[in-house]
Scaffold this active site. Structure first.
Site, PDB file in Angstrom:
ATOM      1  N   GLU A   1     -20.582  -8.516   4.906  1.00  0.00           N
ATOM      2  CA  GLU A   1     -19.421  -9.374   6.396  1.00  0.00           C
ATOM      3  C   GLU A   1     -18.313  -8.659   6.451  1.00  0.00           C
ATOM      4  O   GLU A   1     -16.792  -9.436   6.868  1.00  0.00           O
ATOM      5  CB  GLU A   1     -18.708 -10.807   4.921  1.00  0.00           C
ATOM      6  CG  GLU A   1     -20.326 -11.404   4.766  1.00  0.00           C
ATOM      7  CD  GLU A   1     -20.115 -12.488   4.519  1.00  0.00           C
ATOM      8  OE1 GLU A   1     -18.728 -12.815   3.934  1.00  0.00           O
ATOM      9  OE2 GLU A   1     -21.136 -13.721   3.826  1.00  0.00           O
TER      10      GLU A   1
ATOM     11  N   SER B   1       1.423   6.596   2.267  1.00  0.00           N
ATOM     12  CA  SER B   1       1.720   7.558   2.988  1.00  0.00           C
ATOM     13  C   SER B   1       3.511   8.054   2.538  1.00  0.00           C
ATOM     14  O   SER B   1       4.779   7.248   1.381  1.00  0.00           O
ATOM     15  CB  SER B   1       2.663   6.804   4.669  1.00  0.00           C
ATOM     16  OG  SER B   1       1.856   6.345   4.967  1.00  0.00           O
TER      17      SER B   1
ATOM     18  N   SER C   1       4.918  -1.346   4.272  1.00  0.00           N
ATOM     19  CA  SER C   1       4.472  -2.490   4.713  1.00  0.00           C
ATOM     20  C   SER C   1       5.065  -3.843   3.278  1.00  0.00           C
ATOM     21  O   SER C   1       3.764  -3.898   2.216  1.00  0.00           O
ATOM     22  CB  SER C   1       3.796  -3.045   5.489  1.00  0.00           C
ATOM     23  OG  SER C   1       3.783  -2.408   6.372  1.00  0.00           O
TER      24      SER C   1
ATOM     25  N   GLN D   1       0.744  -1.078  -0.061  1.00  0.00           N
ATOM     26  CA  GLN D   1      -0.254   0.111  -0.496  1.00  0.00           C
ATOM     27  C   GLN D   1       0.833   1.379  -0.088  1.00  0.00           C
ATOM     28  O   GLN D   1       1.967   1.268   1.238  1.00  0.00           O
ATOM     29  CB  GLN D   1      -0.569  -0.203   1.005  1.00  0.00           C
ATOM     30  CG  GLN D   1      -1.897   1.351   1.304  1.00  0.00           C
ATOM     31  CD  GLN D   1      -2.015   1.365   2.687  1.00  0.00           C
ATOM     32  OE1 GLN D   1      -1.762   1.001   3.730  1.00  0.00           O
ATOM     33  NE2 GLN D   1      -3.374   1.716   3.135  1.00  0.00           N
ATOM     34  N   GLY D   2       0.646   1.936  -1.731  1.00  0.00           N
ATOM     35  CA  GLY D   2       2.391   2.880  -1.049  1.00  0.00           C
ATOM     36  C   GLY D   2       0.758   4.188  -0.939  1.00  0.00           C
ATOM     37  O   GLY D   2       0.598   4.816  -1.628  1.00  0.00           O
TER      38      GLY D   2
END
Ligand SMILES: Cc1cc2nc3c(=O)[nH]c(=O)nc-3n(C[C@H](O)[C@H](O)[C@H](O)COP(=O)(O)OP(=O)(O)OC[C@H]3O[C@@H](n4cnc5c(N)ncnc54)[C@H](O)[C@@H]3O)c2cc1C
Lengths: 403, 357
Positions: free
Chosen positions: A243, A128, A160, A125-126
């Site tokens: 869900e 920050s 991460s 996930q880019g």
């Protein structure tokens, strides 16, 4: 009020139980496969039975079931009881896939959903950047459309798993003239290319699970954009409601408490069993009060989700509540560790469960990572105060909205 | 799986809340608070008329035959409004008789308690903070002799359920000989106490089941429910104040430090709703967990209420420290909820023992 699942649901539970009983652990030759292959084999069978990836259409590799939070919860419980593989918990499955299902083009779903949920491809996930954390929308990484390609320049940080990822979903400023939030697009980028350099950052625990990602003329095809140009902020806020695992976090704090009790059972304080120490006993019992409050708040959310209603204030609090419980549990764990609190975190894997003293040290630090990642405690307090209690919005944050 | 209140329970809360707003708005509450007895006969009649004082008494004896959860959601609303009067002691006395009384005893006492015509209370504590059934030392005999402390509204009660050695419970009628009462200078003026001294006072024993344990556990649940309601009210008072009080040219709710304090208070309140619900639900539907979860819930919610009350004083500034400010009323409710029936520390210790630790 009725904490039973009801006879129809208990019938469903029996089916799930029987399935797990018959399929996990694998037997015969399959039991000799490497662990990840075993998990994949089991997951494929669970999907065929409609037990995993229930909200994902069959054509993308899911089992396409009617949304039912109670069934989803029963499946998690029964799979969990036998340690059977559940849905993969990577950031791709948890964040990208729901976003694609809601906002993606047909070909994007075709190309990415199946391989993501099987774990064939990994994502990072880019979001920050060095200058943009809580104030994420101030991000500066630029994307320019040149011919049929985006050319991207800038830097991401704290990413991460970037060192293991095949792709990154990334927020990039593509409309420099538009206002802050309206200038951002949501791009998918192949990590294996010359324009991308990943430099691991060593975390305080000693391991290096997050990274800096430098983008120097990194390229991605023009249509690897989710949503339209300038809609990236909105797209990044998309979450699929159905869900949602509304009691997962509470189950983790419960597991954490159980670990703490086990640690207390084998620890000594001033040479005597820790469980004979009244201060330790009080702190342990006090933490249980918070954990129970967390657990029943989770049930409240589960009930609201099952009815399709909004859970209200409590939903805004769950992250901060977990964080605070994490702080209290961490403090007690360190006291229980005694002189072993002098050890390093070693190579302990990060997670809620700590297997040994070094695992507890790692966890002692990791609870802080959780406090910061995905919106700091202060940002959570802003959200509770403003959205939950209706207090005035921060003047500065109005200019520069936060996560 | 339906972990939520029913429409009937929500309606019950609504009805009780409306009655409190009509009959006991804060202006009126303050006159009771500053008055002599802490009791308001008219309010008691209204609450009795709604059926809530006999909520958990079986229907055959004139009650509503409902569950502890219904009683608890009512206690939440009463706590929210800081209802003055003998509700807590009364419903516990009724519970003791309903659980432990012979058919004749129930026939004799429950209808009057269910209608609210007669007021009940419980005499639990003995000197040195001995609240628990296994700590009681009052000798068991044909009559009662000895002292009980912190008896809620002992003065107006028509009958007192008294704890004695071996966790036995006796019922004493108001006009029985040998009872002397002494006022206790209590902190919570919405729930007053007397000390009760018995000297060869005639009594009747409740011989069935284990009513003392039930009184102890349900008592803790009702304290937790009251504490939740009270803490909710304080939070709302603080948020309201933050939206109206101005300093530095803006309402103080603009200041992030205060916003964060209020968010932390909210975090001390909202998660406890489900906790007290389950503790109450367990009293009827998960009896093997009932004692433990009641202890955990009381300790936790009462402690959080006390913290919220301290924060609420600060959030109001100088006015918060005055008698005039309503915060002090709930602050003192918190002190009651935290210390009546023993301390949170004792509850926590007990919760560990019950878990085999
Ligand atoms: C273990 C870990 C993993 C992560 N993984 C990822 C990842 O995979 N991808 C990714 O994109 N990001 C990731 N992050 C980054 C994370 O999302 C950011 O660190 C977080 O949003 C905070 O931003 P920041 O670090 O710039 O801190 P800052 O925003 O600079 O915050 C510093 C301090 O200022 C406070 N502060 C800031 N703004 C306000 C305000 N308006 N009001 C009050 N206080 C304020 C904060 O609460 C904090 O205490 C990860 C972080 C960690 C710790």
């Amino acid at each position: 009020m009725d904490l039973n699942y009801g006879s129809e649901m208990e019938g469903f539970r029996d089916e799930v139980k029987a399935f797990v009983q018959g399929n996990w652990p694998l037997s015969g030759e399959e039991a000799d496969l490497p662990m990840d292959k075993q998990a994949a084999t089991f997951r494929a069978r669970a999907i065929a039975h409609g037990y995993l990836y229930r909200n994902i259409p069959q054509r993308y590799g899911g089992s396409e079931q009617e949304p039912d939070v109670l069934k989803a919860q029963i499946i998690r419980e029964e799979f969990g009881r036998k340690w059977a593989p559940q849905e993969a918990r990577g950031i791709g499955t948890m964040m990208l896939v729901p976003t694609l299902l809601e906002r993606g083009e047909e070909w994007q779903k075709d190309k990415f959903v199946r391989t993501t949920i099987t774990g064939e491809v990994a994502w990072c996930q880019g979001y920050s950047e060095p200058g943009s954390g809580s104030d994420l929308a101030s991000l500066k990484t630029r994307g320019e459309l040149q011919g049929d390609e985006w050319v991207i320049n800038g830097q991401k940080i704290w990413t991460s798993g970037a060192h293991l990822a095949d792709y990154m979903f990334c927020l990039v400023r593509t409309e420099p003239d538009a206002s802050k939030h309206a200038g951002i697009s949501y791009l998918l980028i192949d990590m294996k290319q010359p324009g991308i350099e990943v430099r691991p950052l060593r975390m305080m625990t000693g391991s290096a699970d997050f990274n800096e990602v430098f983008l120097n003329d990194a390229r991605t095809p023009a249509d690897w954009i989710v949503g339209k140009r300038g809609e990236g902020w909105l797209v990044s806020r998309t979450t699929l409601k159905h869900e949602r695992n509304s009691i997962g976090a509470a189950q983790q704090t419960r597991a954490g408490l159980k670990g703490l009790v086990d640690l207390a059972k084998k620890s000594k304080v001033a040479g005597r069993p820790a469980l004979e120490d009244s201060t330790i006993r009080q702190r342990l019992a006090e933490i249980e009060g918070y954990v129970k409050a967390h657990q029943y708040s989770g049930y409240r959310q589960l009930t609201k989700d099952a009815k399709g209603e909004e859970a209200g204030l409590i939903a805004l609090m769950m992250k901060l509540f977990s964080t605070e419980i994490g702080h209290k549990s961490s403090a007690l764990s360190l006291d229980l560790l005694g002189e072993e609190g002098l050890l390093s975190a070693g190579n302990a894997e990060l997670g809620v469960q700590a297997k040994d003293s070094q695992g507890w040290i790692a966890r002692y630090m990791y609870t802080l990572g959780i406090a910061v990642a995905g919106g700091t405690a202060n940002i959570q307090r802003n959200v509770i105060a403003e959205r939950g209690l209706g207090l005035p919005r921060d003047a500065a944050a109005n200019r520069s909205s936060s996560k | 799986m339906n972990f939520d209140l029913t429409d009937e329970q929500l309606m019950l809360q609504d009805t009780v809340g409306q009655a409190m707003l009509n009959e006991c708005p804060v202006t009126h509450l303050r006159t009771i608070f500053d008055g002599d007895s802490g009791h308001d006969g008219a309010l008691w009649e209204t609450l009795s008329g709604l059926g809530i004082v006999g909520l958990a008494i079986p229907e055959e004896y004139g009650g509503a035959g409902l569950e502890i959860l219904d009683l608890a959601v009512t206690a939440e609303t009463l706590g929210y409004h800081a209802a003055p009067g003998p509700f807590l002691g009364h419903v516990l006395a009724a519970l003791a008789i309903a659980e432990g009384g012979s058919p004749e005893q129930k026939e004799k006492w429950l209808p009057g308690l269910a209608s609210g015509e007669r007021i009940g209370t419980v005499a639990l504590a003995e000197s040195g903070g001995q609240w628990q059934p296994d700590q009681w030392q009052l000798p068991r005999g044909d009559t009662l002799t000895g002292k009980k402390e912190f008896v809620p509204f002992g003065e107006i009660a028509d009958l007192i359920v008294v704890g004695a050695t071996g966790g036995q419970l006796a019922v004493v009628e108001k006009d029985a000989p040998g009872i002397s009462l002494a006022v206790v200078d209590g902190v919570d003026l919405t729930r007053r106490f007397q000390e009760v001294d018995f000297a060869s006072t005639p009594c009747e024993w409740l011989g069935q089941g284990a009513p003392a344990e039930r009184v102890r556990d349900v008592g803790r649940v009702l304290l937790a429910a009251d504490a939740f309601g009270g803490s909710q009210r304080l939070l709302e008072m603080c948020v309201e104040y933050a939206k109206t009080r101005e300093q530095f040219g803006v309402t103080i709710g603009h200041f992030q430090a205060l916003k964060h304090q209020l968010a932390s208070m909210a975090l001390d309140v909202e998660p406890n709703r489900g906790l007290y619900w389950f503790a109450a639900y367990a009293q009827d539907h998960a009896r093997d967990e009932a004692e433990r979860i009641a202890a955990i819930a009381r300790a936790h919610v009462a402690d959080r209420f006390m913290q919220v009350a301290r924060d609420a004083v600060e959030a109001h500034g100088g006015i918060g420290f005055t008698w005039e400010c309503d915060v002090q009323i709930w602050f003192k409710r918190a002190m009651f909820d935290r210390a009546f029936m023993g301390t949170p520390a004792e509850d926590r210790e007990r919760s560990l023992q019950l878990a085999g630790l």
